[in-house]
Structures are given as structure tokens and as C-alpha cells.
Design an enzyme around this catalytic site. Structure first.
Site, short mmCIF file in Angstrom:
data_model
loop_
_atom_site.label_atom_id
_atom_site.label_comp_id
_atom_site.label_asym_id
_atom_site.label_seq_id
_atom_site.Cartn_x
_atom_site.Cartn_y
_atom_site.Cartn_z
N ASP A 130 0.87 -1.17 0.00
CA ASP A 130 0.00 0.00 0.00
C ASP A 130 0.91 1.22 0.00
O ASP A 130 1.77 1.37 0.89
CB ASP A 130 -0.86 -0.05 1.27
CG ASP A 130 -1.87 1.09 1.35
OD1 ASP A 130 -1.60 2.17 0.76
OD2 ASP A 130 -2.89 0.91 2.01
N GLY A 132 -3.00 5.29 -8.05
CA GLY A 132 -3.82 6.48 -7.84
C GLY A 132 -5.27 6.08 -7.67
O GLY A 132 -5.68 4.99 -8.08
N TYR A 186 -7.93 15.97 -6.37
CA TYR A 186 -7.28 15.26 -7.49
C TYR A 186 -6.41 16.21 -8.30
O TYR A 186 -5.24 15.91 -8.59
CB TYR A 186 -8.34 14.61 -8.38
CG TYR A 186 -7.79 13.60 -9.37
CD1 TYR A 186 -7.55 12.28 -8.99
CD2 TYR A 186 -7.52 13.95 -10.69
CE1 TYR A 186 -7.05 11.35 -9.90
CE2 TYR A 186 -7.03 13.04 -11.60
CZ TYR A 186 -6.80 11.74 -11.20
OH TYR A 186 -6.30 10.81 -12.10
N1 LIG Z 1 -8.28 6.34 -16.00
C1 LIG Z 1 -8.11 7.61 -16.31
O1 LIG Z 1 -8.89 8.20 -17.09
C2 LIG Z 1 -6.94 8.38 -15.74
C3 LIG Z 1 -6.73 9.66 -16.20
C4 LIG Z 1 -5.65 10.39 -15.70
C5 LIG Z 1 -4.81 9.81 -14.79
N2 LIG Z 1 -5.04 8.56 -14.34
C6 LIG Z 1 -4.11 8.00 -13.36
O2 LIG Z 1 -3.62 6.77 -13.83
C7 LIG Z 1 -3.13 6.01 -12.72
C8 LIG Z 1 -3.62 4.59 -12.84
O3 LIG Z 1 -5.04 4.60 -12.65
P1 LIG Z 1 -6.03 3.73 -13.55
O4 LIG Z 1 -6.89 4.69 -14.28
O5 LIG Z 1 -5.29 2.69 -14.28
O6 LIG Z 1 -6.97 3.12 -12.42
P2 LIG Z 1 -7.07 1.66 -11.82
O7 LIG Z 1 -7.98 1.78 -10.65
O8 LIG Z 1 -7.41 0.68 -12.89
O9 LIG Z 1 -5.59 1.40 -11.34
C9 LIG Z 1 -5.08 2.06 -10.22
C10 LIG Z 1 -4.11 1.14 -9.54
O10 LIG Z 1 -3.61 1.83 -8.37
C11 LIG Z 1 -3.61 0.89 -7.31
N3 LIG Z 1 -3.73 1.58 -6.03
C12 LIG Z 1 -4.73 2.39 -5.61
N4 LIG Z 1 -4.51 2.78 -4.33
C13 LIG Z 1 -3.34 2.18 -3.96
C14 LIG Z 1 -2.59 2.18 -2.76
N5 LIG Z 1 -2.97 2.86 -1.67
N6 LIG Z 1 -1.44 1.47 -2.74
C15 LIG Z 1 -1.03 0.78 -3.82
N7 LIG Z 1 -1.71 0.73 -4.98
C16 LIG Z 1 -2.84 1.42 -5.04
C17 LIG Z 1 -4.81 0.01 -7.57
O11 LIG Z 1 -4.67 -1.22 -6.88
C18 LIG Z 1 -4.75 -0.16 -9.07
O12 LIG Z 1 -3.90 -1.23 -9.44
C19 LIG Z 1 -3.61 6.77 -11.47
O13 LIG Z 1 -2.53 7.51 -10.95
C20 LIG Z 1 -4.69 7.69 -12.01
O14 LIG Z 1 -4.87 8.84 -11.21
C21 LIG Z 1 -6.08 7.82 -14.81
#
Ligand SMILES: NC(=O)c1ccc[n+]([C@@H]2O[C@H](COP(=O)([O-])OP(=O)(O)OC[C@H]3O[C@@H](n4cnc5c(N)ncnc54)[C@H](O)[C@@H]3O)[C@@H](O)[C@H]2O)c1
Length: 215
Positions: A7, A36, A117
Site C-alpha cells: 500500500d 492512484g 485530485y
Molecule cells: N483512467 C483515467 O482516465 C486516468 C486519467 C488520468 C490519470 N489517471 C491515473 O492513472 C493512474 C492509474 O489509474 P487507472 O486509471 O489505471 O486506475 P485503476 O484503478 O485501474 O488502477 C489504479 C491502480 O492503483 C492501485 N492503487 C490504488 N490505491 C493504492 C494504494 N494505496 N497502494 C497501492 N496501490 C494502489 C490500484 O490497486 C490499481 O492497481 C492513477 O494515478 C490515475 O490517477 C487515470
């Protein structure tokens, strides 16, 4: 191949996971600080389109400390702790690639998501600049990938909803949402020798969404 789960809010566990990887392989070449979470509702209740009603639940005056701190703890402090743990293994080797995930929301305010965010992502981008400057002399680069709207599991997977996608693609110049495969090429490039002289950069991958609305 090995894996470990930590975590990112537990900095001791994160250090142990990264130290363990460095020990197992004898070095640490690349760190990708990507974890995230979605911050929950913002002050409007829809992602795109003309109908964007205000929602009381997301109003700034009602933003709780708990909600604010949770997003900052994962989306900003988690990036700090991941990059710090990685850098400890990189400086002495004079090599390393630190990649972080920010967001288009580091630049453009998205009112459908909570203010923490935008704050966390903008903070993570400038942290990346700071790391890049400090470590440039050691052959260590730090760069950021800033996604636009991607279909992932974030926020309970709301991006899989066809209605949400239909609303948002009308605002995206390429007329499609992002898929995880759209990130891969840049992530590999930033980890590869080809990007050796690039540091302190945030690259937006958003199908042109941040440019404005076209047709
Ligand atoms: N999906 C979008 O449209 C988007 C847009 C801009 C930025 N992002 C960023 O992309 C990154 C990946 O997100 P995603 O969209 O793939 O979402 P997702 O939920 O599919 O993946 C997020 C990952 O982060 C992990 N995570 C969350 N909290 C955690 C913690 N406390 N400790 C360890 N791991 C943790 C989750 O287990 C998951 O594997 C993030 O930083 C998110 O903010 C996503």
C-alpha cells in the site's frame, strides 16, 4: 519474474517492497509510480456535454478532511514515497528511470471530480520537475505521463459506462476514449535508452482533449 504488493500509504512496506526488488535483481533500473485513486464527485454531476448540473455533495465548502487527505495521501504522497525509495537505489549507480503518472487534470480543471485530485496531480508534476533537476547529473531521468480519459477500473470503473463514453468522446478531438494500450508505448520509451536525454517532462496522452473541442 517476481511481484510484491504494498500500500503506497504505508511507506515502510513500500520501502521493503522496492528494496526487495533491488536486492533480488542486484539493481533497480526503472520505477513507475502509477498508483492512484479517483477522488469522488466534484461540483458538477457529469463528465461532459451541455447538461452539467451542480451537485451539493461535491461542493467545496462540504469537502471533508478525510476525503482530501486520502486523495493527497495516495495520489501525491504515494508518488513521493515511491520515487524516494527508488532514488535510494539509483544515485550510487548513476542510472535510473523514474516515471510517474499525473493526469490532464494537473493542467485542466475537471469539475466532475473532486479538487484534491487536481491538487495532487499538479503537485506530483512539480515534484517530478524537482527530482529531475536534482538527479540529472547522476544519469537519472524523471518524467510524467499525463492521461486524459482512459477506460480502466478507477472510480469503480465508471469509464466502462457507454453513456459516459458517448458523452465524453464528443469533446475529444480524436472522438474516442483512451485504452491502456495507448499508454504502453510512452511508458516503454521513457524507460528505454531512446529517452536518455529527456528529463523533467510531462507528456499528455489524451487524443487532443486538452486542446479544446473540434468537431
Ligand atoms: N483512467 C483515467 O482516465 C486516468 C486519467 C488520468 C490519470 N489517471 C491515473 O492513472 C493512474 C492509474 O489509474 P487507472 O486509471 O489505471 O486506475 P485503476 O484503478 O485501474 O488502477 C489504479 C491502480 O492503483 C492501485 N492503487 C490504488 N490505491 C493504492 C494504494 N494505496 N497502494 C497501492 N496501490 C494502489 C490500484 O490497486 C490499481 O492497481 C492513477 O494515478 C490515475 O490517477 C487515470
Amino acid at each position: 519474474m517476481r511481484g510484491a504488493v504494498a500500500d503506497v500509504t504505508d511507506h515502510g512496506a513500500l520501502d521493503r517492497a522496492i528494496d526487495g526488488a533491488a536486492e533480488a535483481y542486484g539493481r533497480l533500473d526503472v520505477a513507475f509510480a502509477n498508483a492512484g485513486i479517483d477522488p469522488g464527485v466534484g461540483f458538477v454531476g457529469a463528465w461532459a456535454g451541455g447538461q452539467r448540473p451542480r451537485v451539493d455533495e461535491g461542493a467545496f465548502e462540504l469537502y471533508t478532511d478525510e476525503r482530501w487527505n486520502r486523495v493527497i495521501d495516495i495520489n501525491l504522497n504515494g508518488i513521493f514515497a515511491t520515487a524516494r525509495a527508488a532514488a535510494r537505489h539509483m544515485r550510487s549507480r548513476r542510472f535510473g528511470r523514474i516515471i510517474i503518472t499525473t493526469s490532464l487534470a494537473a493542467t485542466k480543471v475537471e469539475p466532475a471530480i473532486g479538487a484534491a485530485y487536481m491538487t495532487a496531480k499538479a503537485g506530483a508534476r512539480h515534484l517530478m520537475h524537482t527530482i529531475a533537476l536534482e538527479f540529472a547529473a547522476y544519469g537519472i531521468t524523471a518524467n510524467a505521463i499525463a492521461p486524459g480519459f482512459f477506460v480502466t477500473n478507477i472510480g469503480g470503473g465508471h469509464a466502462h459506462n457507454p453513456e459516459v463514453q458517448a458523452a465524453i468522446v464528443s469533446d475529444i478531438p480524436m472522438h474516442r476514449v483512451g485504452q491502456p494500450d495507448d499508454i504502453k508505448g510512452l511508458a516503454l520509451f521513457l524507460a528505454a535508452p531512446a529517452s536518455e536525454y529527456i528529463t523533467g517532462q510531462e507528456i499528455i496522452i489524451d487524443g487532443g482533449w486538452g486542446l479544446g473541442v473540434a468537431d
